[in-house]
Design a protein around this motif. Structure first.
Motif, PDB file in Angstrom:
ATOM      1  N   VAL A  34       0.864  -1.172   0.000  1.00  0.00           N
ATOM      2  CA  VAL A  34       0.000   0.000   0.000  1.00  0.00           C
ATOM      3  C   VAL A  34       0.900   1.221   0.000  1.00  0.00           C
ATOM      4  O   VAL A  34       1.825   1.309   0.808  1.00  0.00           O
ATOM      5  CB  VAL A  34      -0.899   0.017   1.266  1.00  0.00           C
ATOM      6  CG1 VAL A  34      -1.685   1.307   1.356  1.00  0.00           C
ATOM      7  CG2 VAL A  34      -1.802  -1.198   1.308  1.00  0.00           C
ATOM      8  N   GLU A  35       0.636   2.164  -0.883  1.00  0.00           N
ATOM      9  CA  GLU A  35       1.369   3.435  -0.902  1.00  0.00           C
ATOM     10  C   GLU A  35       0.368   4.578  -0.938  1.00  0.00           C
ATOM     11  O   GLU A  35      -0.577   4.538  -1.720  1.00  0.00           O
ATOM     12  CB  GLU A  35       2.259   3.561  -2.136  1.00  0.00           C
ATOM     13  CG  GLU A  35       3.357   2.550  -2.240  1.00  0.00           C
ATOM     14  CD  GLU A  35       4.183   2.726  -3.512  1.00  0.00           C
ATOM     15  OE1 GLU A  35       3.875   3.640  -4.334  1.00  0.00           O
ATOM     16  OE2 GLU A  35       5.125   1.944  -3.705  1.00  0.00           O
ATOM     17  N   VAL A  36       0.603   5.584  -0.098  1.00  0.00           N
ATOM     18  CA  VAL A  36      -0.187   6.808  -0.138  1.00  0.00           C
ATOM     19  C   VAL A  36       0.783   7.947  -0.432  1.00  0.00           C
ATOM     20  O   VAL A  36       1.698   8.210   0.350  1.00  0.00           O
ATOM     21  CB  VAL A  36      -0.958   7.036   1.182  1.00  0.00           C
ATOM     22  CG1 VAL A  36      -1.652   8.384   1.161  1.00  0.00           C
ATOM     23  CG2 VAL A  36      -1.973   5.918   1.392  1.00  0.00           C
ATOM     24  N   HIS A  37       0.582   8.580  -1.574  1.00  0.00           N
ATOM     25  CA  HIS A  37       1.432   9.678  -2.035  1.00  0.00           C
ATOM     26  C   HIS A  37       0.711  10.987  -1.723  1.00  0.00           C
ATOM     27  O   HIS A  37      -0.432  11.174  -2.114  1.00  0.00           O
ATOM     28  CB  HIS A  37       1.631   9.601  -3.549  1.00  0.00           C
ATOM     29  CG  HIS A  37       2.263   8.331  -4.018  1.00  0.00           C
ATOM     30  ND1 HIS A  37       3.384   8.336  -4.811  1.00  0.00           N
ATOM     31  CD2 HIS A  37       1.943   7.019  -3.838  1.00  0.00           C
ATOM     32  CE1 HIS A  37       3.732   7.093  -5.095  1.00  0.00           C
ATOM     33  NE2 HIS A  37       2.859   6.272  -4.518  1.00  0.00           N
ATOM     34  N   ASP A  38       1.404  11.905  -1.035  1.00  0.00           N
ATOM     35  CA  ASP A  38       0.812  13.223  -0.799  1.00  0.00           C
ATOM     36  C   ASP A  38       1.874  14.298  -1.019  1.00  0.00           C
ATOM     37  O   ASP A  38       3.044  13.986  -1.216  1.00  0.00           O
ATOM     38  CB  ASP A  38       0.162  13.323   0.586  1.00  0.00           C
ATOM     39  CG  ASP A  38       1.143  13.309   1.737  1.00  0.00           C
ATOM     40  OD1 ASP A  38       2.142  14.067   1.704  1.00  0.00           O
ATOM     41  OD2 ASP A  38       0.917  12.566   2.706  1.00  0.00           O
ATOM     42  N   SER A  39       1.460  15.540  -1.002  1.00  0.00           N
ATOM     43  CA  SER A  39       2.380  16.644  -1.286  1.00  0.00           C
ATOM     44  C   SER A  39       2.769  17.428  -0.034  1.00  0.00           C
ATOM     45  O   SER A  39       3.313  18.513  -0.133  1.00  0.00           O
ATOM     46  CB  SER A  39       1.770  17.580  -2.331  1.00  0.00           C
ATOM     47  OG  SER A  39       0.499  18.023  -1.895  1.00  0.00           O
ATOM     48  N   GLY A  40       2.490  16.879   1.140  1.00  0.00           N
ATOM     49  CA  GLY A  40       2.794  17.573   2.390  1.00  0.00           C
ATOM     50  C   GLY A  40       4.248  17.459   2.800  1.00  0.00           C
ATOM     51  O   GLY A  40       4.967  16.548   2.393  1.00  0.00           O
ATOM     52  N   ASP A  41       4.662  18.402   3.631  1.00  0.00           N
ATOM     53  CA  ASP A  41       6.017  18.400   4.178  1.00  0.00           C
ATOM     54  C   ASP A  41       6.091  17.493   5.397  1.00  0.00           C
ATOM     55  O   ASP A  41       5.077  17.060   5.937  1.00  0.00           O
ATOM     56  CB  ASP A  41       6.416  19.819   4.618  1.00  0.00           C
ATOM     57  CG  ASP A  41       6.517  20.761   3.435  1.00  0.00           C
ATOM     58  OD1 ASP A  41       6.781  20.290   2.316  1.00  0.00           O
ATOM     59  OD2 ASP A  41       6.317  21.965   3.645  1.00  0.00           O
ATOM     60  N   GLY A  42       7.297  17.267   5.859  1.00  0.00           N
ATOM     61  CA  GLY A  42       7.507  16.553   7.105  1.00  0.00           C
ATOM     62  C   GLY A  42       7.555  15.055   6.933  1.00  0.00           C
ATOM     63  O   GLY A  42       7.182  14.511   5.905  1.00  0.00           O
ATOM     64  N   VAL A  43       8.081  14.418   7.955  1.00  0.00           N
ATOM     65  CA  VAL A  43       8.189  12.965   7.977  1.00  0.00           C
ATOM     66  C   VAL A  43       7.314  12.451   9.113  1.00  0.00           C
ATOM     67  O   VAL A  43       7.555  12.783  10.277  1.00  0.00           O
ATOM     68  CB  VAL A  43       9.653  12.519   8.186  1.00  0.00           C
ATOM     69  CG1 VAL A  43       9.745  11.008   8.285  1.00  0.00           C
ATOM     70  CG2 VAL A  43      10.528  13.040   7.055  1.00  0.00           C
ATOM     71  N   PRO A  44       6.298  11.666   8.802  1.00  0.00           N
ATOM     72  CA  PRO A  44       5.433  11.146   9.866  1.00  0.00           C
ATOM     73  C   PRO A  44       6.163  10.105  10.702  1.00  0.00           C
ATOM     74  O   PRO A  44       7.069   9.424  10.217  1.00  0.00           O
ATOM     75  CB  PRO A  44       4.274  10.521   9.104  1.00  0.00           C
ATOM     76  CG  PRO A  44       4.808  10.214   7.762  1.00  0.00           C
ATOM     77  CD  PRO A  44       5.892  11.218   7.482  1.00  0.00           C
TER      78      PRO A  44
END
Length: 131
Positions: A79-89
């Motif tokens: 499963v991959e979720v690609h987003d454009s947000g900053d930071g590392v969860p």
């Protein structure tokens, strides 16, 4: 997991930043798993999709943007979720404030998980190996 179709094509869908995107991502995932013949751990996979999609919407998708959900099967489900947000969860331990437990749940259910780079943003992924 016992897929009926060996190494099927990946599936992906883009979701806008809106409330109904998370249930739509769950439904999309359930259908892919049915089509691939994946029954074992299906509930865990759908739950992780729900957590990663929610995290993307809350923390990684600026207004007017969305996220991409990519599912693949090759000796297990990725499963991959690609987003454009900053930071590392990161996964928070209990007692570190409200919320933030979605990745802790993903880390417990999935065999592996991590964060990859994307320009802009990031890819949060998890994997469920065949057993």
């Amino acid at each position: 997991m016992n897929a009926e179709i060996p190494h099927p094509s990946p599936r992906e869908r883009f979701y806008r930043r809106e409330r109904q995107s998370v249930p739509a991502a769950r439904a999309f995932t359930r259908q892919a798993l049915v089509d691939w013949g994946v029954r074992e751990r299906a509930y865990d996979i759908v739950l992780c999709v729900s957590e990663l999609a929610t995290n993307a919407l809350v923390h990684g998708v600026p207004p007017g943007r969305g996220f991409l959900l990519r599912l693949s099967y090759d000796d297990g489900v990725r499963v991959e979720v690609h987003d454009s947000g900053d930071g590392v969860p990161n996964a928070r331990e209990p007692g570190e404030g409200e919320g933030g437990r979605g990745l802790l749940l993903v880390s417990e259910l999935a065999d592996k998980w991590g964060v990859g780079e994307r320009d802009p943003g990031k890819i949060v992924w998890c994997e469920f190996a065949d057993r």
